[in-house]
Write a protein that holds these residues in place. Sequence first.
Motif, mmCIF file in Angstrom:
data_model
loop_
_atom_site.group_PDB
_atom_site.id
_atom_site.type_symbol
_atom_site.label_atom_id
_atom_site.label_comp_id
_atom_site.label_asym_id
_atom_site.label_seq_id
_atom_site.Cartn_x
_atom_site.Cartn_y
_atom_site.Cartn_z
ATOM 1 N N ALA B 204 0.807 -1.222 0.000
ATOM 2 C CA ALA B 204 0.000 0.000 0.000
ATOM 3 C C ALA B 204 0.846 1.281 0.000
ATOM 4 O O ALA B 204 0.542 2.215 -0.728
ATOM 5 N N PRO B 205 1.931 1.335 0.789
ATOM 6 C CA PRO B 205 2.697 2.587 0.796
ATOM 7 C C PRO B 205 3.390 2.877 -0.524
ATOM 8 O O PRO B 205 3.819 3.999 -0.751
ATOM 9 N N THR B 206 3.518 1.885 -1.405
ATOM 10 C CA THR B 206 4.208 2.151 -2.664
ATOM 11 C C THR B 206 3.271 2.753 -3.680
ATOM 12 O O THR B 206 3.659 3.081 -4.781
ATOM 13 N N GLN B 207 1.994 2.855 -3.347
ATOM 14 C CA GLN B 207 1.078 3.446 -4.315
ATOM 15 C C GLN B 207 0.062 4.363 -3.637
ATOM 16 O O GLN B 207 0.153 4.610 -2.445
ATOM 17 N N THR B 208 -0.855 4.898 -4.426
ATOM 18 C CA THR B 208 -1.921 5.692 -3.856
ATOM 19 C C THR B 208 -2.909 4.719 -3.239
ATOM 20 O O THR B 208 -3.540 3.951 -3.939
ATOM 21 N N ALA B 209 -2.992 4.744 -1.915
ATOM 22 C CA ALA B 209 -3.716 3.680 -1.241
ATOM 23 C C ALA B 209 -5.161 4.052 -0.971
ATOM 24 O O ALA B 209 -5.500 4.520 0.100
ATOM 25 N N ASP B 210 -6.024 3.867 -1.968
ATOM 26 C CA ASP B 210 -7.441 4.057 -1.691
ATOM 27 C C ASP B 210 -8.134 2.701 -1.686
ATOM 28 O O ASP B 210 -7.636 1.723 -2.252
ATOM 29 N N ALA B 211 -9.291 2.659 -1.018
ATOM 30 C CA ALA B 211 -9.960 1.387 -0.753
ATOM 31 C C ALA B 211 -10.248 0.610 -2.036
ATOM 32 O O ALA B 211 -10.031 -0.599 -2.106
ATOM 33 N N ILE B 212 -10.715 1.325 -3.058
ATOM 34 C CA ILE B 212 -11.112 0.625 -4.281
ATOM 35 C C ILE B 212 -9.903 0.034 -4.997
ATOM 36 O O ILE B 212 -9.892 -1.153 -5.340
ATOM 37 N N SER B 213 -8.862 0.848 -5.217
ATOM 38 C CA SER B 213 -7.772 0.299 -6.026
ATOM 39 C C SER B 213 -7.084 -0.860 -5.311
ATOM 40 O O SER B 213 -6.641 -1.808 -5.949
#
Lengths: 400, 285
Positions: B204-213
Amino acid sequence: MRSKKSLMKGLVVATAAAMVLSGCASGGGSESTADGEPIVVSSVNALSGAGTFPEASEAAQAVFDEYNANGGLNGQPIEYNVFDDKGDPATASQVAREAVENGSVALVGSASAIDCEVNHAFYEDSEILSIQGTGVDPYCFTTPNISPTNTGPYVDTELSLTYGSEVLGLEKICGLLAIAGSTRDAYQGAIDTWSEATGNELVMLDDTLTYETADYTPYVVKIKEAGCDAVYGNMIEPGIVGLLNAAEAQGLDVTFLLLTSGYSEQLAQQVTFTGQGVYTAAEFTPFTDESVSGNEDWAALMDEYGIAKTAFAQGGYLAAMHFIEVLEGIDGDITRESVTEALRGMTTPIESTMTGTPWIFGDGDSHGSNTAGWPVAIMPGETTWSAVADDWIYASGTEQ
Amino acid sequence: MLQGAIAGLAIGGVYAIIAVSMTLMAQLVRVINFSQAAIGMFGAFVSAYLASERVPVPLAIAIGLVVGVAVSVLIGLILARWLPESSISARSAVTVASLLLLVSMSYILFGTRPMNFRAIVSGTAFEVGGVVVSQVTVLMVSLAIVVAAGSQLLLKKTKIGTQLRAISDRPIAAEMLGIPVRMLTLGVWAFSGLVVTVVIMVVAPTQTADAISLSMLVISASAAALLGAFKRLDLALVGGLLLGIIQGAAAQFSALTLIRDWIPLVLIVLFLLWNQRKEVWDEAR
């Protein structure tokens, strides 16, 4: 009969629940000492969805609450209605109609990625003016009924790139753009202006990013392969974190040239990697560096109301302050007509310690009075934005 | 392109682990768990939220893991209690509901904005000939291999493995023989909940961590699991890594950037065509 009754009951409960969930509550504020007929004002904002800008309307609300607590306009309080466009054009169009039909005299402090584009024609038909707190799409800066307080991403692009190429001496800049609606041409226009003024070109421009992009790794790899020494990008806060995380993982140690949308204390504390420095041209007077003054009143109000200090909050605050100043100059009843006339009739701009150029509405067919930015950066190893210049830089064509 | 492919290995490892976990569940507890990634997302969000509220990071991580396991076991309990004998499709449909429930729960509890994660693992691991391999990539790929190989060994070589296979083949007979069916079934749910929560916490920290993606990582993972027909762990592993590599490489070509999210679907279709190549018309329908 019985089942019908319970069905009705269920419907009522469901409706009530839906209203609570959709945050139907609007406007209002702290105890007001103004008990006259309210002056209705609204704003259209991106409060939910992929890219959100909640602070502008929160800041405007704080200004109005404070104004009402001090008696309002001769006893008339300002009633502020905040609408959420959810980043969705259909919703934006619908809430703009609600905002106009609720008797608003003007729109103040809106912060949305699509409001101007979707609604500018409707505002023109309704003869209502908008003092945008955060104008994003190009129509915020090119239509007769909207005058934003912020510089906007296009002038900001020019400023950020100019600072990068002329002051930092960066030669190979790669671009990453998230395009919402019809913003592509406006960004290209800003990049072209920079190219004409400085003789530089972007090495590569990838516009396939979206505000929903989750994994920036492929983009970072592409930039690395292009051999750039700087990345220019227009992403907003979560995207910036994603970009920097991916850059760290891939060992992309370059300079980042971003827009004001990333200028917040929260972002500076959150990122663990800043390459050769994360730069932006702040659209308003920088609030993270004690050596720069001009934000004292704003900062005190934001602290009092517990609002995150961001550039959006500065824009919303200024929109509300400018509106009140114009309001106080009106003789007679406050109506949509009188407010529109007063804003259109402005000939003297309003100076502020929070912007590099003064703000005006005036009679023009397009408005964009803020054309200055203040270079700020998160330098490697730091967890705060500091001013890297001691004065504003101005877009080409700015009268100083 | 090579750099792109290697960079894609990190997300490929994530696909692979989720795919292996989904294959295990399909085999052992008869469910295609569409809420697999959402369970991990929810656990990870809980720990990120706690960390942002100044709970010490190790404690926040531990609580997040417990929540991930608990949510997974809860869904397992619901299925075991009310749909024990139902078809695999009916049981899988329940997990679609739990996927939506978890996403909306995270919206209500944590808001719709992407969550701020502090990276547990970050930075470059090593560089070979100008091609960078990140620490997350190394961790994800090794974890994927360990989970796949470990599960395979457990199933084939241990008593618990034999019992688990017995349950999946003949649940009632297994129960009559005194195998603790309920315990073992929930154990599988707990294990998969734990594994995906760990994975999501790392990635999660390596990307934009939103619930859907994050929750929708399950789509690509399903495509990977399909390569092994939800039966073979080794193929699920290979499928996940391959998918990540192909997506990563494709993203380096501007013409392919916009369609890289189609790749899982295209792979699924190709696989189904290949799989049915020898079927005669009537049987294939």
